[in-house]
Scaffold this motif. Structure first.
Motif, PDB file in Angstrom:
ATOM      1  N   MET A   1       0.825  -1.185   0.000  1.00 13.69           N
ATOM      2  CA  MET A   1       0.000   0.000   0.000  1.00 13.69           C
ATOM      3  C   MET A   1       0.872   1.251   0.000  1.00 13.69           C
ATOM      4  O   MET A   1       0.591   2.197  -0.711  1.00 13.69           O
ATOM      5  CB  MET A   1      -0.925  -0.006   1.206  1.00 13.69           C
ATOM      6  N   ARG A   2       1.928   1.205   0.810  1.00 15.42           N
ATOM      7  CA  ARG A   2       2.802   2.370   0.897  1.00 15.42           C
ATOM      8  C   ARG A   2       3.396   2.695  -0.464  1.00 15.42           C
ATOM      9  O   ARG A   2       3.352   3.836  -0.908  1.00 15.42           O
ATOM     10  CB  ARG A   2       3.905   2.111   1.923  1.00 15.42           C
ATOM     11  N   CYS A   3       3.934   1.700  -1.138  1.00 14.50           N
ATOM     12  CA  CYS A   3       4.592   1.953  -2.426  1.00 14.50           C
ATOM     13  C   CYS A   3       3.601   2.353  -3.500  1.00 14.50           C
ATOM     14  O   CYS A   3       3.866   3.263  -4.295  1.00 14.50           O
ATOM     15  CB  CYS A   3       5.363   0.722  -2.859  1.00 14.50           C
ATOM     16  N   PHE A   4       2.468   1.697  -3.546  1.00  9.57           N
ATOM     17  CA  PHE A   4       1.517   1.981  -4.612  1.00  9.57           C
ATOM     18  C   PHE A   4       0.596   3.162  -4.310  1.00  9.57           C
ATOM     19  O   PHE A   4      -0.304   3.459  -5.077  1.00  9.57           O
ATOM     20  CB  PHE A   4       0.725   0.741  -4.989  1.00  9.57           C
ATOM     21  N   SER A   5       0.849   3.862  -3.221  1.00  2.00           N
ATOM     22  CA  SER A   5       0.139   5.119  -3.011  1.00  2.00           C
ATOM     23  C   SER A   5       0.834   6.254  -3.770  1.00  2.00           C
ATOM     24  O   SER A   5       0.290   7.351  -3.879  1.00  2.00           O
ATOM     25  CB  SER A   5       0.054   5.453  -1.519  1.00  2.00           C
ATOM     26  N   ASP A   6       1.993   5.964  -4.315  1.00  2.00           N
ATOM     27  CA  ASP A   6       2.749   6.929  -5.114  1.00  2.00           C
ATOM     28  C   ASP A   6       2.410   6.722  -6.597  1.00  2.00           C
ATOM     29  O   ASP A   6       2.692   5.654  -7.146  1.00  2.00           O
ATOM     30  CB  ASP A   6       4.244   6.730  -4.874  1.00  2.00           C
ATOM     31  N   PRO A   7       1.796   7.689  -7.267  1.00  2.00           N
ATOM     32  CA  PRO A   7       1.447   7.535  -8.682  1.00  2.00           C
ATOM     33  C   PRO A   7       2.646   7.179  -9.570  1.00  2.00           C
ATOM     34  O   PRO A   7       2.495   6.452 -10.548  1.00  2.00           O
ATOM     35  CB  PRO A   7       0.868   8.900  -9.068  1.00  2.00           C
ATOM     36  N   ALA A   8       3.828   7.634  -9.209  1.00  2.00           N
ATOM     37  CA  ALA A   8       5.016   7.297  -9.997  1.00  2.00           C
ATOM     38  C   ALA A   8       5.316   5.796  -9.929  1.00  2.00           C
ATOM     39  O   ALA A   8       5.759   5.197 -10.916  1.00  2.00           O
ATOM     40  CB  ALA A   8       6.219   8.108  -9.527  1.00  2.00           C
ATOM     41  N   ALA A   9       5.060   5.182  -8.783  1.00  2.00           N
ATOM     42  CA  ALA A   9       5.280   3.744  -8.636  1.00  2.00           C
ATOM     43  C   ALA A   9       4.276   2.966  -9.484  1.00  2.00           C
ATOM     44  O   ALA A   9       4.635   1.966 -10.117  1.00  2.00           O
ATOM     45  CB  ALA A   9       5.173   3.327  -7.176  1.00  2.00           C
ATOM     46  N   ILE A  10       3.042   3.414  -9.513  1.00  2.00           N
ATOM     47  CA  ILE A  10       2.029   2.751 -10.341  1.00  2.00           C
ATOM     48  C   ILE A  10       2.402   2.879 -11.812  1.00  2.00           C
ATOM     49  O   ILE A  10       2.336   1.908 -12.573  1.00  2.00           O
ATOM     50  CB  ILE A  10       0.633   3.335 -10.067  1.00  2.00           C
ATOM     51  N   ARG A  11       2.821   4.063 -12.215  1.00  2.00           N
ATOM     52  CA  ARG A  11       3.224   4.283 -13.609  1.00  2.00           C
ATOM     53  C   ARG A  11       4.395   3.368 -13.983  1.00  2.00           C
ATOM     54  O   ARG A  11       4.407   2.748 -15.049  1.00  2.00           O
ATOM     55  CB  ARG A  11       3.603   5.736 -13.839  1.00  2.00           C
ATOM     56  N   ALA A  12       5.387   3.277 -13.115  1.00  2.00           N
ATOM     57  CA  ALA A  12       6.556   2.440 -13.377  1.00  2.00           C
ATOM     58  C   ALA A  12       6.158   0.962 -13.514  1.00  2.00           C
ATOM     59  O   ALA A  12       6.644   0.264 -14.403  1.00  2.00           O
ATOM     60  CB  ALA A  12       7.591   2.614 -12.286  1.00  2.00           C
ATOM     61  N   ALA A  13       5.274   0.492 -12.648  1.00  2.00           N
ATOM     62  CA  ALA A  13       4.825  -0.898 -12.731  1.00  2.00           C
ATOM     63  C   ALA A  13       4.084  -1.147 -14.035  1.00  2.00           C
ATOM     64  O   ALA A  13       4.294  -2.177 -14.694  1.00  2.00           O
ATOM     65  CB  ALA A  13       3.925  -1.239 -11.536  1.00  2.00           C
TER      66      ALA A  13
END
Length: 79
Positions: A1-13
């Protein structure tokens, strides 16, 4: 949850998944044509009851690209 609360992390995935179905395939073909393989050992892990675990022999698939493959299915995934 912590990592995927960052839109940049979602974009990278998402970019990683996109690459798997496009440019990664091109790079894989170029490496195969040139006879390039990974020489470092690779540990593979997958959900034993997941789609991957039910449909693929994971070490056999990776052995097409890597010299030394080990791994195991973990007790996870859908039944």
């Amino acid at each position: 949850m912590r990592c995927f609360s960052d839109p940049a992390a979602i974009r990278a995935a998402c970019e990683d998944y996109r690459a798997a179905g496009s440019i990664d395939l091109v790079h894989d073909e170029e490496d195969a044509t040139a006879g390039r393989r990974l020489t470092q050992p690779l540990l593979t892990l997958w959900g034993e009851h997941s789609f991957v675990g039910c449909h693929y022999d994971v070490p056999a698939v990776w052995s097409e690209y890597v010299d030394a493959v080990t791994g195991a299915g973990e007790q996870s995934g859908q039944r």
